[in-house]
Design a protein around this motif. Structure first.
Motif, PDB file in Angstrom:
ATOM      1  N   ILE A 122      -1.490   1.464  -1.187  1.00  0.00           N
ATOM      2  CA  ILE A 122      -0.039   1.625  -1.302  1.00  0.00           C
ATOM      3  C   ILE A 122       0.530   1.948   0.069  1.00  0.00           C
ATOM      4  N   ARG A 123       1.531   1.198   0.504  1.00  0.00           N
ATOM      5  CA  ARG A 123       2.070   1.356   1.853  1.00  0.00           C
ATOM      6  C   ARG A 123       2.995   2.564   1.948  1.00  0.00           C
ATOM      7  N   ASP A 124       3.338   2.933   3.197  1.00  0.00           N
ATOM      8  CA  ASP A 124       4.094   4.147   3.467  1.00  0.00           C
ATOM      9  C   ASP A 124       5.457   4.182   2.797  1.00  0.00           C
ATOM     10  N   PHE A 125       6.148   3.030   2.706  1.00  0.00           N
ATOM     11  CA  PHE A 125       7.492   3.047   2.130  1.00  0.00           C
ATOM     12  C   PHE A 125       7.473   3.371   0.643  1.00  0.00           C
ATOM     13  N   ASP A 126       6.349   3.141  -0.026  1.00  0.00           N
ATOM     14  CA  ASP A 126       6.217   3.528  -1.424  1.00  0.00           C
ATOM     15  C   ASP A 126       5.706   4.956  -1.566  1.00  0.00           C
ATOM     16  N   ARG A 127       4.853   5.382  -0.652  1.00  0.00           N
ATOM     17  CA  ARG A 127       4.375   6.773  -0.695  1.00  0.00           C
ATOM     18  C   ARG A 127       5.464   7.761  -0.273  1.00  0.00           C
ATOM     19  N   ALA A 128       6.494   7.264   0.409  1.00  0.00           N
ATOM     20  CA  ALA A 128       7.563   8.153   0.887  1.00  0.00           C
ATOM     21  C   ALA A 128       8.287   8.861  -0.254  1.00  0.00           C
ATOM     22  N   LYS A 129       8.104   8.381  -1.476  1.00  0.00           N
ATOM     23  CA  LYS A 129       8.722   9.045  -2.625  1.00  0.00           C
ATOM     24  C   LYS A 129       8.173  10.450  -2.806  1.00  0.00           C
ATOM     25  N   PHE A 130       6.926  10.673  -2.404  1.00  0.00           N
ATOM     26  CA  PHE A 130       6.340  11.998  -2.609  1.00  0.00           C
ATOM     27  C   PHE A 130       5.754  12.610  -1.345  1.00  0.00           C
ATOM     28  N   ILE A 131       5.959  11.975  -0.193  1.00  0.00           N
ATOM     29  CA  ILE A 131       5.459  12.517   1.073  1.00  0.00           C
ATOM     30  C   ILE A 131       6.604  12.619   2.082  1.00  0.00           C
ATOM     31  N   SER A 132       6.756  13.799   2.677  1.00  0.00           N
ATOM     32  CA  SER A 132       7.706  14.003   3.771  1.00  0.00           C
ATOM     33  C   SER A 132       6.927  14.292   5.047  1.00  0.00           C
ATOM     34  N   VAL A 164      -2.980   7.742   7.678  1.00  0.00           N
ATOM     35  CA  VAL A 164      -3.728   7.234   6.526  1.00  0.00           C
ATOM     36  C   VAL A 164      -3.183   7.858   5.247  1.00  0.00           C
ATOM     37  N   ILE A 165      -2.954   9.165   5.267  1.00  0.00           N
ATOM     38  CA  ILE A 165      -2.426   9.856   4.085  1.00  0.00           C
ATOM     39  C   ILE A 165      -1.019   9.367   3.765  1.00  0.00           C
ATOM     40  N   ALA A 166      -0.219   9.128   4.807  1.00  0.00           N
ATOM     41  CA  ALA A 166       1.159   8.671   4.610  1.00  0.00           C
ATOM     42  C   ALA A 166       1.245   7.209   4.197  1.00  0.00           C
ATOM     43  N   GLY A 167       0.165   6.442   4.408  1.00  0.00           N
ATOM     44  CA  GLY A 167       0.179   5.020   4.071  1.00  0.00           C
ATOM     45  C   GLY A 167       0.611   4.128   5.213  1.00  0.00           C
ATOM     46  N   GLU A 168       0.789   4.712   6.387  1.00  0.00           N
ATOM     47  CA  GLU A 168       1.166   3.923   7.559  1.00  0.00           C
ATOM     48  C   GLU A 168      -0.019   3.102   8.067  1.00  0.00           C
TER      49      GLU A 168
END
Length: 234
Positions: free
Chosen positions: A74-84, A52-56
């Motif tokens: 916002i989906r995971d591929f957009d949140r990946a900018k600030f989440i590892s 949920v936090i990652a947007g998956e």
């Protein structure tokens, strides 16, 4: 970046005979730079909360606030900018057939065009060798070795280093020591603590190992679809 969950609920197959509540009005706040642990029985919803936090996974109700931004839809591929993320499987966060050096180069250029050619002209070897020497994990002399030849512990250490090389503000650790033997798990946790202390990333770690809670600032438990902040001396 801080993480704030505001009364989030996740219900699978809502309105059908197969309806199942996974998260029920869950709220929590992890402030910038804190290292939080998430515990609970198998199937309690720990990994789902990380997704949920990652947007998956998108929630049915409530809000997911990251920093000052409403990221609920916002989906995971957009949140990946600030989440590892670092996963349980030591092979999931790395490209097994590429060398250690190539993996590090890709991680360091996450938001740029992913090509080795331009970066290699600057010869990053000395930079990454110094980084690995600081970790003292025996990886500094393995820059040209394919990742599949590393031990599980070494691969997780590499995954962690790759995670902090990226321009991320949040790190999600999904049982990242669970597949390792006890000694390798202890080594990886020491490196986890060392890296997070130096990079000030807001971190949530899912774990079943109570000894790992000593490294964390805060502990949360999921049970019966709810979340509760725990005292560390429970």
């Amino acid at each position: 970046m801080s993480i704030e969950l505001q009364d989030i609920s996740l219900i699978y197959n809502k309105g059908t005979t197969l309806e199942r509540v996974v998260l029920d009005k869950v709220s929590m706040t992890i402030t910038q730079g804190k290292f939080a642990a998430l515990i609970g029985n198998n199937g309690a919803g720990k990994s789902t909360l990380a997704k949920v936090i990652a947007g998956e996974v998108i929630v049915n109700e409530g809000k997911v606030i990251i920093g000052n931004q409403d990221c609920t839809n916002i989906r995971d591929f957009d949140r990946a900018k600030f989440i590892s993320r670092v996963f349980q499987d030591p092979g999931k966060g790395t490209a097994r057939n590429l060398t250690v050096l190539e993996n590090l180069i890709f991680a360091s250029r996450r938001d740029l065009k992913r090509t080795l050619v331009l970066f290699l002209k600057k010869d990053p070897r000395a930079f990454f060798k110094k980084k690995l020497q600081e970790l003292n994990a025996g990886l500094e002399d393995k820059l040209d070795e394919p990742v599949f030849m590393l031990s599980g512990g070494q691969r997780q250490i590499l995954s962690l280093l790759m995670a902090v090389l990226r321009p991320s503000k949040i790190l999600l650790l999904d049982e990242h020591t669970a597949a390792l033997d006890p000694e390798a798990a202890k080594l990886v946790m020491r490196f986890t603590h060392h890296l997070l202390r130096n990079h000030n990333m807001t971190t949530i770690m899912i774990t079943h190992d109570m000894s790992e809670l000593d490294y964390c600032d805060e502990v949360y438990a999921i049970t019966n679809c709810k979340i509760k902040k725990m005292h560390k001396n429970f």
